[in-house]
Every structure is written in structure tokens, then in C-alpha cells.
Design a protein around this motif. Structure first.
Motif, PDB file in Angstrom:
ATOM      1  N   GLN A  37       0.833  -1.198   0.000  1.00 16.83           N
ATOM      2  CA  GLN A  37       0.000   0.000   0.000  1.00 16.83           C
ATOM      3  C   GLN A  37       0.871   1.254   0.000  1.00 16.83           C
ATOM      4  O   GLN A  37       0.619   2.192  -0.738  1.00 16.83           O
ATOM      5  CB  GLN A  37      -0.926  -0.001   1.212  1.00 16.83           C
ATOM      6  N   LEU A  38       1.929   1.261   0.811  1.00 19.93           N
ATOM      7  CA  LEU A  38       2.836   2.404   0.860  1.00 19.93           C
ATOM      8  C   LEU A  38       3.522   2.599  -0.493  1.00 19.93           C
ATOM      9  O   LEU A  38       3.617   3.724  -0.987  1.00 19.93           O
ATOM     10  CB  LEU A  38       3.881   2.204   1.974  1.00 19.93           C
ATOM     11  N   GLY A  40       2.406   1.651  -3.370  1.00 21.42           N
ATOM     12  CA  GLY A  40       1.383   2.139  -4.299  1.00 21.42           C
ATOM     13  C   GLY A  40       1.115   3.620  -4.128  1.00 21.42           C
ATOM     14  O   GLY A  40       0.971   4.364  -5.102  1.00 21.42           O
ATOM     15  N   GLU A  41       1.055   4.057  -2.871  1.00 19.73           N
ATOM     16  CA  GLU A  41       0.848   5.478  -2.599  1.00 19.73           C
ATOM     17  C   GLU A  41       2.025   6.305  -3.104  1.00 19.73           C
ATOM     18  O   GLU A  41       1.852   7.389  -3.650  1.00 19.73           O
ATOM     19  CB  GLU A  41       0.627   5.699  -1.105  1.00 19.73           C
ATOM     20  N   GLN A  42       3.244   5.784  -2.931  1.00 18.90           N
ATOM     21  CA  GLN A  42       4.430   6.491  -3.409  1.00 18.90           C
ATOM     22  C   GLN A  42       4.431   6.559  -4.934  1.00 18.90           C
ATOM     23  O   GLN A  42       4.779   7.580  -5.517  1.00 18.90           O
ATOM     24  CB  GLN A  42       5.706   5.819  -2.893  1.00 18.90           C
ATOM     25  N   GLN A  43       4.049   5.444  -5.577  1.00 19.40           N
ATOM     26  CA  GLN A  43       3.975   5.453  -7.040  1.00 19.40           C
ATOM     27  C   GLN A  43       2.902   6.436  -7.512  1.00 19.40           C
ATOM     28  O   GLN A  43       3.113   7.162  -8.486  1.00 19.40           O
ATOM     29  CB  GLN A  43       3.663   4.051  -7.574  1.00 19.40           C
ATOM     30  N   ALA A  44       1.771   6.447  -6.820  1.00 22.92           N
ATOM     31  CA  ALA A  44       0.706   7.372  -7.193  1.00 22.92           C
ATOM     32  C   ALA A  44       1.168   8.818  -7.017  1.00 22.92           C
ATOM     33  O   ALA A  44       0.911   9.671  -7.864  1.00 22.92           O
ATOM     34  CB  ALA A  44      -0.546   7.100  -6.372  1.00 22.92           C
ATOM     35  N   ALA A  45       1.872   9.091  -5.917  1.00 24.15           N
ATOM     36  CA  ALA A  45       2.389  10.445  -5.679  1.00 24.15           C
ATOM     37  C   ALA A  45       3.416  10.821  -6.738  1.00 24.15           C
ATOM     38  O   ALA A  45       3.415  11.948  -7.243  1.00 24.15           O
ATOM     39  CB  ALA A  45       2.995  10.545  -4.280  1.00 24.15           C
ATOM     40  N   ARG A  48       1.557  11.468  -9.924  1.00 26.18           N
ATOM     41  CA  ARG A  48       0.852  12.749  -9.814  1.00 26.18           C
ATOM     42  C   ARG A  48       1.850  13.901  -9.985  1.00 26.18           C
ATOM     43  O   ARG A  48       1.594  14.859 -10.705  1.00 26.18           O
ATOM     44  CB  ARG A  48       0.141  12.835  -8.466  1.00 26.18           C
TER      45      ARG A  48
END
Length: 193
Positions: A37-38, A40-45, A48
Motif C-alpha cells: 500500500q505504501l 502504491g501510494e508512493q507510485q501514485a504520488a 501525480r
């Protein structure tokens, strides 16, 4: 010990081993899920952020293109004003050379009208040269010593200064076109001492 007792101990050990293994597997799975999850959030950030940078780059390019178009339109408008005055002044010069009497009032009026537009458009040094040219033409009527050579000199000065200001901005600022488009400054490059 009886066979039932041994079977019960073996079954209890198997159950206890399964519970402990299951517990560790569950803990590991939760840690892996949290890490995924972390990540994924880093990839999403990161995605973005990259998208925002691309959008900013596109906006900057569009802004620079629009600014270049505005500069080109401004130069074209200046060119029109400078040429209109030059044509009116040239007509006065030709009229002056043909006849040593009074100037054609329509030509004088057109030259004065275009001079007023030129004064609004500027810059000051082009306006000053236009003023000197108009003054030389008008002075030649009152003072015969102001000859065609003086008028031609003023005409050349006006033309030179007007051409200078009609050059692309990066030319008279001693900057490259690419530097200007890339957002270069109007400050001259620093020299090493």
C-alpha cells in the motif's frame, strides 16, 4: 501412555503448530500488504508529481508561444506605424525637392497625423528622430540654408533607429532566439574580470 493420549498430544501439537504458523503468516501478510500500500501510494504520488510537471511544462510552452505571438503582433503594429510615418515624410521630402514654395497641405497633415501616432507608440528615440525629420522639413521652408542633404540625413537617422527597434528583441539584446524563448532575461551576459 495410551494411544489415545499420544494421539491427543500429537493432535494438540499439530493444532498449536498450525496456529503459530498461521499467526506468523498473517503478520507477514499484513506487513507485506502495508508495504504494498505504501509503495502504491508512493507510485501514485510520483505519477501525480510527474503529471503536474508535464502540465506545467505544457502551460509554460503555451504561455511562451502566446507571448511570442503577442511580441510579433506588437512588432508588426510598430512596423505599420513607422512605415506610415516614413511614407508620409518621404512624400513631403519629394514635394520639397520638387518645389521650393509651400508644401502640399494634405501631405503635411498626413505627416503630422502619422507623427502623432508614432509619438503614442514610441519609443522615445524613434519619436525624437521623427521629430528631427519633421523639423528639418518644416525648417527648410523658412530657412533656405536647410538643404536636401540635412533632410536626407534626418531621414537616414530615423530609418536606422526605426529598423533597430523593429529587429527581433533577441537581436538587439545580444541574446540568442532560443535563450529568449526559453525564458532568458533581458540582462546582458556577465563578463569575467
Amino acid at each position: 501412555m495410551s494411544e489415545w493420549g499420544i494421539a491427543m498430544i500429537a493432535a494438540g501439537s499439530a493444532i498449536a503448530g498450525s496456529v503459530v504458523t498461521g499467526w506468523f503468516t498473517r503478520s507477514t501478510g499484513l506487513r507485506q500488504a502495508a508495504a504494498a500500500q505504501l509503495a502504491g501510494e508512493q507510485q501514485a504520488a510520483a505519477a501525480r508529481h510527474a503529471g503536474e510537471q508535464q502540465a506545467e511544462a505544457v502551460l509554460k510552452t503555451v504561455q511562451q508561444t502566446l507571448e511570442a505571438q503577442v511580441r510579433a503582433q506588437q512588432l508588426e503594429a510598430k512596423r505599420g506605424v513607422y512605415v506610415a510615418f516614413l511614407q508620409a515624410a518621404q512624400a513631403l521630402v519629394e514635394d520639397r525637392k520638387r518645389d521650393r514654395g509651400a508644401l502640399d497641405e494634405a501631405l503635411v497633415a498626413e505627416a503630422q497625423r502619422t507623427y502623432q501616432v508614432l509619438r503614442l507608440d514610441g519609443p522615445d528615440n524613434v519619436t525624437a528622430q521623427a521629430h528631427f525629420l519633421m523639423q528639418a522639413i518644416l525648417d527648410s521652408l523658412e530657412d533656405p540654408s536647410v538643404g536636401a542633404a540635412e533632410i536626407d540625413r534626418c531621414l537616414r537617422h530615423y530609418t536606422t533607429v526605426a529598423q533597430h527597434h523593429l529587429q527581433e528583441p533577441w537581436s538587439w539584446m545580444r541574446r540568442s532566439r532560443n535563450s529568449w524563448i526559453a525564458g532568458g532575461t533581458t540582462e546582458p551576459p556577465a563578463t569575467a574580470h
